[in-house]
Design a protein around this motif. Structure first.
Motif, PDB file in Angstrom:
ATOM      1  N   GLN A  28       0.928  -1.138  -0.137  1.00 32.46           N
ATOM      2  CA  GLN A  28      -0.155  -0.019  -0.073  1.00 32.46           C
ATOM      3  C   GLN A  28       0.706   1.166  -0.162  1.00 32.46           C
ATOM      4  O   GLN A  28       1.929   1.264   0.774  1.00 32.46           O
ATOM      5  CB  GLN A  28      -1.008  -0.119   1.256  1.00 32.46           C
ATOM      6  CG  GLN A  28      -1.916   1.178   1.211  1.00 32.46           C
ATOM      7  CD  GLN A  28      -2.687   1.028   2.724  1.00 32.46           C
ATOM      8  OE1 GLN A  28      -2.253   0.250   3.555  1.00 32.46           O
ATOM      9  NE2 GLN A  28      -3.697   2.004   2.758  1.00 32.46           N
ATOM     10  N   GLY A  29       0.611   2.137  -0.869  1.00 28.76           N
ATOM     11  CA  GLY A  29       1.343   3.328  -0.853  1.00 28.76           C
ATOM     12  C   GLY A  29       1.568   3.945   0.489  1.00 28.76           C
ATOM     13  O   GLY A  29       2.727   4.137   0.982  1.00 28.76           O
ATOM     14  N   ILE A  30       0.309   4.558   1.014  1.00 30.92           N
ATOM     15  CA  ILE A  30       0.449   5.292   2.128  1.00 30.92           C
ATOM     16  C   ILE A  30      -0.498   4.735   3.132  1.00 30.92           C
ATOM     17  O   ILE A  30      -1.889   4.491   2.576  1.00 30.92           O
ATOM     18  CB  ILE A  30       0.359   6.619   2.018  1.00 30.92           C
ATOM     19  CG1 ILE A  30       1.141   7.181   1.089  1.00 30.92           C
ATOM     20  CG2 ILE A  30       0.148   7.624   3.292  1.00 30.92           C
ATOM     21  CD1 ILE A  30       1.027   8.707   0.426  1.00 30.92           C
ATOM     22  N   GLU A  31      -0.433   4.590   4.453  1.00 29.43           N
ATOM     23  CA  GLU A  31      -1.653   4.085   5.233  1.00 29.43           C
ATOM     24  C   GLU A  31      -1.803   4.944   6.343  1.00 29.43           C
ATOM     25  O   GLU A  31      -0.945   5.513   7.100  1.00 29.43           O
ATOM     26  CB  GLU A  31      -1.281   2.616   6.037  1.00 29.43           C
ATOM     27  CG  GLU A  31      -1.947   2.653   7.230  1.00 29.43           C
ATOM     28  CD  GLU A  31      -3.430   2.187   7.012  1.00 29.43           C
ATOM     29  OE1 GLU A  31      -4.132   1.975   7.915  1.00 29.43           O
ATOM     30  OE2 GLU A  31      -3.842   2.253   5.833  1.00 29.43           O
ATOM     31  N   VAL A  32      -2.872   5.583   5.984  1.00 28.93           N
ATOM     32  CA  VAL A  32      -3.581   6.747   7.054  1.00 28.93           C
ATOM     33  C   VAL A  32      -4.682   6.384   7.621  1.00 28.93           C
ATOM     34  O   VAL A  32      -5.633   5.632   7.030  1.00 28.93           O
ATOM     35  CB  VAL A  32      -3.536   8.116   6.318  1.00 28.93           C
ATOM     36  CG1 VAL A  32      -2.228   8.605   6.012  1.00 28.93           C
ATOM     37  CG2 VAL A  32      -4.397   8.116   5.067  1.00 28.93           C
TER      38      VAL A  32
END
Length: 366
Positions: free
Chosen positions: A112-116
């Motif tokens: 996943q590119g970015i986990e927020v």
């Protein structure tokens, strides 16, 4: 030298962007093939075997066409419009979990590119900015047809984003999180909760997919660019790669919408009997190898779901006629929004009476 965790994550982001662009490129090819199949035509078959090099030929054509600027147009905004549409389309794919994680020794790579923890809110915010690219391009063209298409796009997106957001609230009431990764993992929890959100939210899914057609300006909601009324809509005056950016942005938005629907309602990278398969493989391959194999199969599973939705988008385009504009507005404001509010009330009632049990926190069960 071992690549640091930040380096691996940067590599994943580049791969996500590259895959998004590749899928958008070959979506143009798939659109023609599916259209030819549904209309009993041959389709692309000249550029390479089975026409597979047709997207490359299109790219060469777009890059080599003459750059055209209409008289009286705002040149800076005329260029900025398609760039903004493309950038916002690509940014939305950054938070989508395309798989669980891969483990190599002590290195863990999240697919996943970015986990927020506000992933879904991020997607809505970025996608909402995309309409500014259309509005700016239509206004800067100094063309009445382009301006009308841009105004249509803005009012259409605002109308259907309301219904889409309301349909999403019911899913968030069940999941109690905005993180797309957590929503995905909750749909993999074993036991009495082991079913996807489509079972819990069939009405919400129907509202969401109808709004997704309107958000991506796809038939039967392609009023901002309908040829019969507006010549070509907001991109009438565009040529060369600026025109290509608008077309690419549309296909990337279709890809992102398909990925979001796969995550929210169809389990994302989860697939049936994954725990049983992992336990079976662990006996002979070891737990880490078994997990990596199941993660790889999960990536295949989510892309099968995404490609199925993309096919559905294209199938509908060549099957249904477009709505009139008053019908489009009436559907959004008088049907979909009340239905979405009803779905929220129904979901709340089912949760209060424990008919739909809320999923326990996924990290307690891993």
């Amino acid at each position: 030298m071992e690549l640091p965790a930040l380096g691996w994550q940067a590599l994943v982001i580049l791969v996500v962007f590259g895959v998004s662009l590749l899928i958008a490129t070959y979506s143009t090819y798939a659109e023609r093939v599916i259209a030819a199949f549904l209309q009993d035509r041959v389709g692309p078959d000249r550029a390479g075997p089975f026409g597979l090099l047709q997207p490359l030929a299109d790219a060469v054509k777009l890059f080599t066409k003459e750059e055209f600027f209409p008289a009286g147009s705002n040149r800076a905004l005329f260029v900025f419009g398609p760039c903004l549409a493309m950038v916002t389309a690509l940014m939305a794919s950054a938070v989508i979990p395309f798989g669980n994680y891969l483990q190599f020794g002590s290195t863990i790579i999240w697919l996943q590119g970015i986990e927020v923890n506000i992933g879904m809110l991020y997607v809505f915010g970025v996608v909402s900015l995309g309409v500014y690219g259309i509005m700016i391009g239509g206004w800067a063209s100094n063309n009445k047809f382009s301006l009308l298409g841009a105004i249509r796009a803005a009012s259409q997106n605002i109308s259907y984003e309301l219904a889409m957001g309301l349909s999403l609230i019911a899913v968030l009431m069940i999941s109690e999180t905005l993180s797309l990764r957590e929503i995905t993992l909750q749909q993999s929890v074993p036991g009495e909760w082991q079913f996807w959100n489509i079972v819990k939210q069939p009405l919400g899914f129907i509202i969401f997919i109808v709004c997704a057609f309107a958000e991506t300006n796809r038939t039967p909601f392609d009023l901002p660019e309908c040829e019969t009324e507006l010549v070509g809509g907001y991109h009438t005056e565009y040529s060369s790669m600026k025109m290509g950016l608008y077309l690419f942005a549309e296909y990337i938005n279709v890809f992102v919408a398909s990925a979001v629907m796969s995550v929210l309602y169809f389990g994302g990278f989860n697939f049936p009997f994954q725990y049983e398969l992992r336990a079976f493989l662990a006996e002979s391959q070891g737990m880490v190898t078994a997990h990596n194999i199941v993660t790889g199969l999960g990536v295949v599973a989510i892309f099968v779901k995404i490609f199925s939705f993309i096919f559905f988008f294209m199938w509908v385009r060549w099957t249904l006629p477009r709505f009139r504009y008053d019908q489009l507005m009436r559907l959004g404001w008088t049907i979909l929004i009340p239905l979405a509010i009803f779905n929220i009330l129904l979901t709340g009632g089912l949760i209060v009476f424990n008919i739909i049990p809320q999923v326990p926190k996924w990290w307690l069960l891993q």
